[in-house]
Design a protein around this motif. Structure first.
Motif, PDB file in Angstrom:
ATOM      1  N   LYS A   1      43.408  40.660  43.012  1.00  0.00           N
ATOM      2  CA  LYS A   1      44.426  41.230  42.404  1.00  0.00           C
ATOM      3  C   LYS A   1      44.359  41.572  41.053  1.00  0.00           C
ATOM      4  O   LYS A   1      44.785  42.437  40.451  1.00  0.00           O
ATOM      5  CB  LYS A   1      45.943  40.433  42.526  1.00  0.00           C
ATOM      6  CG  LYS A   1      46.350  40.232  44.040  1.00  0.00           C
ATOM      7  CD  LYS A   1      47.129  41.349  44.507  1.00  0.00           C
ATOM      8  CE  LYS A   1      47.473  41.266  45.760  1.00  0.00           C
ATOM      9  NZ  LYS A   1      48.776  40.763  45.958  1.00  0.00           N
ATOM     10  N   ALA A   2      43.434  40.397  40.412  1.00  0.00           N
ATOM     11  CA  ALA A   2      43.205  40.682  38.791  1.00  0.00           C
ATOM     12  C   ALA A   2      42.305  41.802  38.648  1.00  0.00           C
ATOM     13  O   ALA A   2      42.492  42.714  37.838  1.00  0.00           O
ATOM     14  CB  ALA A   2      42.801  39.577  38.203  1.00  0.00           C
TER      15      ALA A   2
ATOM     16  N   LEU B   1      43.953  35.783  43.633  1.00  0.00           N
ATOM     17  CA  LEU B   1      43.734  35.880  42.376  1.00  0.00           C
ATOM     18  C   LEU B   1      42.875  36.904  41.785  1.00  0.00           C
ATOM     19  O   LEU B   1      43.110  37.691  40.913  1.00  0.00           O
ATOM     20  CB  LEU B   1      43.820  34.634  41.700  1.00  0.00           C
ATOM     21  CG  LEU B   1      45.077  33.768  42.234  1.00  0.00           C
ATOM     22  CD1 LEU B   1      44.837  32.237  41.660  1.00  0.00           C
ATOM     23  CD2 LEU B   1      46.352  34.093  41.634  1.00  0.00           C
TER      24      LEU B   1
ATOM     25  N   ILE C   1      48.518  36.589  37.634  1.00  0.00           N
ATOM     26  CA  ILE C   1      47.349  37.783  37.609  1.00  0.00           C
ATOM     27  C   ILE C   1      47.073  38.481  36.574  1.00  0.00           C
ATOM     28  O   ILE C   1      45.908  38.557  36.238  1.00  0.00           O
ATOM     29  CB  ILE C   1      47.894  38.865  38.700  1.00  0.00           C
ATOM     30  CG1 ILE C   1      48.087  38.015  40.146  1.00  0.00           C
ATOM     31  CG2 ILE C   1      47.219  39.952  38.866  1.00  0.00           C
ATOM     32  CD1 ILE C   1      48.804  39.004  41.157  1.00  0.00           C
TER      33      ILE C   1
END
Length: 483
Positions: free
Chosen positions: A407-408, A404, A334
């Motif tokens: 969350k990033a 991904l 992440i």
């Protein structure tokens, strides 16, 4: 695309019966208790299969049952009904237990980004379908009535054992440890299609049938539900390896005897999640749930990544140390995605297609999720712009489902808020690496800049560059990577 077919014991080219749709059936949970993470490994891998089929262009119809009646505590059609066992344990009705644990199961699936199948059918909805199948099996001599129950007669089959080369004697449920032989059976491997009240007086759910008031056996449920929603032919049937015998073996026996032709072309079985002491199971007390992982501070998607790092046809050993490693890998992944910055550049189609080709090839090769994850990491190292990398990551995550990009984005926002609120200087490694010496020099450079000692700041930057460290200034901080 090639899939390992448990029925042929070879990797077979996947060719669906119809080019218009892939018919997929997956065995669902028996909703008498929470699902443990060993159960959920199978659902994660089935989810990957469905999403990959859609990703490469197939139209998929996936059906799953909910077993809310008929699943006994023994493979030999003996013992207590699991649903009744759950009801007694919690002093609730069977249907209350079924509703509660069905909701709990799908809540866990949601946390693991497992897509809900197109059709989810409780076994209790399809009693008439089972009776129709059993009636024909009785009429054609594949089933018989004995001791109050209807049994399937396995002696009528040319081949009963489908998925292995074991000795028939080794698989006889009548001689397994802790299982009493049912003397009503003509053959040891015959199995119950319909139970009547003569055998289970305390059974909570019962229905009228031509053979008396009773309830269906576990195995007939999946055949009936599949045929109801997917017709007389099936492309893929999935489940845990413990379902191969006797459950899937019995499904094939009754379905093909009823239909008079081959029923399912491809069988996919996911191997067990083990602990150091062996197979994870509720009966052994090793009852690890998604809720427990969360209580201990783990992200459920770190467990999903843990499963994806191993091939579904290999047993996977769970330990807290292994999960710690998966959580660490997930956090670093992440961080690396969060370090990418979209500048509105055009996606490099050649780079994107080259990266995608490796990803698809991995999953086309019997769902090799380990190599697919490697293909994901290759994106981060590829010599192309960040917009192309972000596009590829988002595309691959349609199948991997690790959230991904989401969350990033959240990680970037958190870092910005922390920097604004606390006035702190944030240091981000593009690879998720931690190096206190590098970070200390970056902070020293920042202190020099704040003191307007730009010569010292440049000297530190040149020193880091000579050591193979590249620094990029970002709002409220700096990011670095080894070059």
């Amino acid at each position: 695309m090639k899939l390992y077919n448990s029925a042929t014991r070879t990797k077979d080219d996947f060719v669906p019966n119809s080019p218009d749709i892939v018919k997929m059936y997956t065995c669902g949970p028996t909703v008498y208790h929470f699902a443990h993470i060993g159960n959920l490994r199978s659902y994660i891998m089935e989810d990957i299969l469905e999403k990959h089929l859609r990703y490469v262009g197939y139209n998929v119809k996936r059906v799953m049952n909910i077993t809310d009646v008929g699943h006994l505590t023994s493979d030999a059609d003996e013992g207590e009904d699991k649903m009744l066992k759950g009801a007694k344990r919690e002093n609730k009705s069977v249907m209350d237990i079924a509703r509660f644990y069905t909701d709990a199961f799908f809540s866990d699936c949601g946390k693991l980004n497992i897509k809900t199948p197109d059709v989810v059918e409780p076994a209790t909805n399809c009693i008439d379908d089972y009776i129709k199948i059993i009636t024909k099996l009785m009429d054609t001599g594949y089933a018989y009535f004995s001791g109050g129950n209807v049994y399937f007669d396995t002696s009528r089959l040319e081949k009963y054992y489908i998925f292995n080369d074991f000795n028939a004697d080794d698989l006889d449920v009548g001689v397994r440890e802790g299982v009493e032989e049912d003397t009503n059976k003509r053959n040891k491997n015959d199995f119950v299609l319909w139970f009547t009240k003569s055998k289970f007086e305390d059974q909570a759910l019962k229905w009228d049938s031509p053979w008396g008031v009773g309830y269906p056996g576990w195995h007939i449920e999946c055949s009936g539900i599949s045929m109801k929603h997917l017709g007389e032919d099936l492309d893929i049937h999935c489940g845990g390896i413990d379902n191969a015998f006797p459950h899937h073996t019995n499904e094939i026996a009754q379905s093909e005897s009823y239909l008079g032709h081959k029923w399912c072309n491809y069988w996919m079985h996911v191997l067990h999640l083990n602990t150091n002491s062996g197979k994870m199971s509720k009966s052994k007390g090793e009852f690890l749930t998604v809720a427990l992982l969360e209580e201990k501070g783990y992200d459920p998607l770190a467990y999903r990544l843990f499963c994806l790092q191993s091939h579904y046809r290999k047993s996977l050993v769970f330990s807290w140390e292994n999960l710690d490693n998966a959580q660490g890998s997930y956090n670093k992944l992440i961080n690396r995605v969060a370090a990418l910055k979209s500048t509105g550049e055009a996606v490099d189609e050649n780079a994107f297609n080259a990266l995608k080709e490796k990803f698809v090839a991995a999953l086309d090769n019997d769902l090799n999720t380990s190599l697919a994850v490697t293909a994901l990491y290759d994106v981060l190292k590829y010599n192309t712009n960040d917009d192309t990398k972000l596009a590829a990551i988002a595309d691959f995550d349609k199948v991997l489902s690790l959230s991904l990009i989401e969350k990033a984005d959240r990680r970037r926002e958190d870092l910005k808020k922390q920097a604004v609120v606390a006035g702190q200087f944030t240091i981000v490694s593009e690879t998720g690496e931690q190096d206190s010496e590098v970070e200390a020099k970056i902070l020293a450079r920042q202190d020099a800049k704040k003191a307007k000692n730009f010569a010292e700041a440049d000297r530190i930057r040149d020193e880091l560059k000579a050591a193979g460290i590249e620094i990029t200034d970002i709002p409220h901080g700096a990011k670095w990577k080894r070059v």
